[in-house]
Design a protein around this motif. Structure first.
Motif, PDB file in Angstrom:
ATOM      1  N   GLN A  86       0.994   3.512  -6.831  1.00  0.00           N
ATOM      2  CA  GLN A  86       1.230   4.108  -8.137  1.00  0.00           C
ATOM      3  C   GLN A  86       2.730   4.408  -8.267  1.00  0.00           C
ATOM      4  O   GLN A  86       3.530   4.015  -7.430  1.00  0.00           O
ATOM      5  N   ARG A  87       3.110   5.107  -9.287  1.00  0.00           N
ATOM      6  CA  ARG A  87       4.522   5.431  -9.514  1.00  0.00           C
ATOM      7  C   ARG A  87       5.063   6.368  -8.419  1.00  0.00           C
ATOM      8  O   ARG A  87       4.440   7.347  -8.054  1.00  0.00           O
TER       9      ARG A  87
ATOM     10  N   LEU B 229       4.172   0.371   2.101  1.00  0.00           N
ATOM     11  CA  LEU B 229       3.861  -0.487   3.235  1.00  0.00           C
ATOM     12  C   LEU B 229       3.506  -1.891   2.766  1.00  0.00           C
ATOM     13  O   LEU B 229       2.952  -2.074   1.677  1.00  0.00           O
ATOM     14  N   TYR B 230       3.804  -2.853   3.619  1.00  0.00           N
ATOM     15  CA  TYR B 230       3.304  -4.217   3.416  1.00  0.00           C
ATOM     16  C   TYR B 230       2.404  -4.540   4.601  1.00  0.00           C
ATOM     17  O   TYR B 230       2.810  -4.382   5.763  1.00  0.00           O
TER      18      TYR B 230
ATOM     19  N   GLN C 123      -9.457   0.506  -1.550  1.00  0.00           N
ATOM     20  CA  GLN C 123      -8.450  -0.186  -2.353  1.00  0.00           C
ATOM     21  C   GLN C 123      -7.808   0.775  -3.349  1.00  0.00           C
ATOM     22  O   GLN C 123      -6.603   0.727  -3.591  1.00  0.00           O
ATOM     23  N   LYS C 124      -8.604   1.670  -3.904  1.00  0.00           N
ATOM     24  CA  LYS C 124      -8.065   2.666  -4.834  1.00  0.00           C
ATOM     25  C   LYS C 124      -7.165   3.659  -4.107  1.00  0.00           C
ATOM     26  O   LYS C 124      -6.088   4.037  -4.610  1.00  0.00           O
TER      27      LYS C 124
ATOM     28  N   ALA D  71       0.841  -1.203   0.000  1.00  0.00           N
ATOM     29  CA  ALA D  71       0.000   0.000   0.000  1.00  0.00           C
ATOM     30  C   ALA D  71       0.873   1.249   0.000  1.00  0.00           C
ATOM     31  O   ALA D  71       1.981   1.248   0.537  1.00  0.00           O
ATOM     32  N   ALA D  72       0.330   2.307  -0.596  1.00  0.00           N
ATOM     33  CA  ALA D  72       1.021   3.593  -0.635  1.00  0.00           C
ATOM     34  C   ALA D  72       0.489   4.561   0.420  1.00  0.00           C
ATOM     35  O   ALA D  72       0.945   5.698   0.507  1.00  0.00           O
ATOM     36  N   GLU D  73      -0.485   4.110   1.193  1.00  0.00           N
ATOM     37  CA  GLU D  73      -1.021   4.866   2.323  1.00  0.00           C
ATOM     38  C   GLU D  73      -1.319   3.859   3.429  1.00  0.00           C
ATOM     39  O   GLU D  73      -1.502   2.666   3.160  1.00  0.00           O
ATOM     40  N   ILE D  74      -1.387   4.326   4.662  1.00  0.00           N
ATOM     41  CA  ILE D  74      -1.740   3.419   5.760  1.00  0.00           C
ATOM     42  C   ILE D  74      -3.183   2.969   5.570  1.00  0.00           C
ATOM     43  O   ILE D  74      -4.096   3.801   5.511  1.00  0.00           O
TER      44      ILE D  74
END
Length: 342
Positions: free
Chosen positions: A251-252, A258-259, A245-246, A230-233
């Protein structure tokens, strides 16, 4: 079925039972049913049974094995999808035996309990659902279906395996699943014992499941629901929503990476290890002993974007749950997932 009887069924709603019908079904006259799986997904690899009927009368709760996978006065068997991607694609709900549809609801909104609280689902706790009458006083209930997905109507005759809806998030639920409930002459039955709940540890020779399901439906007390980057928490309770999910999708050149991992049925003193490996093989790891039993557990690990930017390549997340068995650590569940950054 006569027109009069059909009209009587069509007038029913989720409430008091109205009308009894003599029908043929998938089991012989005078016998107990043999239900097929009510979900069109592989158990236990794609779906799992996260909660069972509460086998302990009165206060407290236990499942039929005397384990903790239930909650007080829970009346059904909860089939949960083990991937949010698969859930969002749609998992069909199946009639577990031949019968006639008594009642349905198909207009309850998704996620009301999570987003708005208990008042939003008052007297609509099962959300969208279907109730099917079988022969000899047996009934099955299918709850928390997706809004607009119910394909049957009161008075319809269904066969075992017919699609009747899609697993959803309607009614009083915090996670997407099918709540499957069985009654006989309006008394609750646990499909894993065939009996009215009266205490855990009951023998299962009279289980109501088809014998072909014996291995797949074997008791599994712990497992991994899903993992991802994930790119956000992530907001744990919102992971089943497309909007969440969006929001967290990678993204780039994300600011953070995060995992995350979500598990079910973790036990006190279990050892949980979550790790994060970059393309150079450098590993960040967190390990902890869990302090209590939990039906659902959520954990994540990650990093901010380095000053020089992300190293291009494959990032690997790994989650392992271990438990002491006879004095030795045994792996109970493990999973990994990768994410490529350009």
């Amino acid at each position: 079925m006569s027109v009069e009887a059909k009209n009587r069924v069509a007038g029913c709603y989720f409430g008091t039972l109205i009308g009894l019908f003599a029908i043929s079904s998938g089991f012989a006259e005078g016998s107990s049913p043999h239900f097929i799986s009510p979900v069109n997904c592989s158990v236990p690899s794609e779906c799992t049974i996260q909660n069972y009927v509460d086998a302990r009368p009165g206060t407290g709760h236990r499942d039929y094995t005397c384990g903790t996978l239930s909650y007080e006065r829970h009346k059904g068997t909860d089939f949960r999808v083990l991937s949010y991607d698969l859930y969002l694609k749609g998992v069909p709900v199946l009639a577990a035996a031949d019968g006639i549809v008594l009642r349905k609801r198909n207009n309850a909104d998704e996620g009301d309990y999570i987003l708005k609280g208990n008042e939003a689902v008052k007297q609509r706790e099962i959300g969208n659902g279907v109730i099917i009458e079988h022969t000899n006083g047996w009934e099955t209930t299918y709850a928390h279906l997706k809004k607009g997905s119910v394909t049957v109507s009161p008075g319809d005759r269904v066969n075992a395996g017919d699609v009747i809806g899609i697993i959803g998030l309607s009614g009083k639920t915090e996670f997407p699943h099918l709540h499957f409930q069985v009654t006989h002459n309006q008394e609750l039955r646990d499909p894993f014992t065939g009996k009215k709940p009266s205490g855990c540890g009951e023998i299962t020779k009279d289980a109501l499941w088809d014998k072909s399901l014996q291995k797949d439906f074997g008791y599994k007390g712990t497992g991994i629901i899903d993992t991802g980057f994930a790119a956000e928490i992530p907001k744990h309770k919102l992971l089943a929503f497309r909007s969440e999910q969006k929001r967290i999708s990678v993204q780039r050149d994300p600011k953070i990476l995060l995992y995350w991992a979500e598990l079910w049925g973790v036990k006190i003193a279990d050892r949980l290890t979550i790790s994060y490996e970059n393309p150079l093989g450098e590993i960040t790891k967190d390990q902890k002993a869990l302090k209590k039993n939990q039906a659902s557990y959520f954990k994540y690990i990650g990093k901010k974007r380095p000053k020089d930017g992300w190293i291009p390549g494959v990032y690997t997340g790994h989650i392992t749950l271990e438990r002491l068995v006879n004095g030795e650590w045994k792996i109970i569940a493990s999973r990994q997932k990768t994410q490529v950054l350009p």
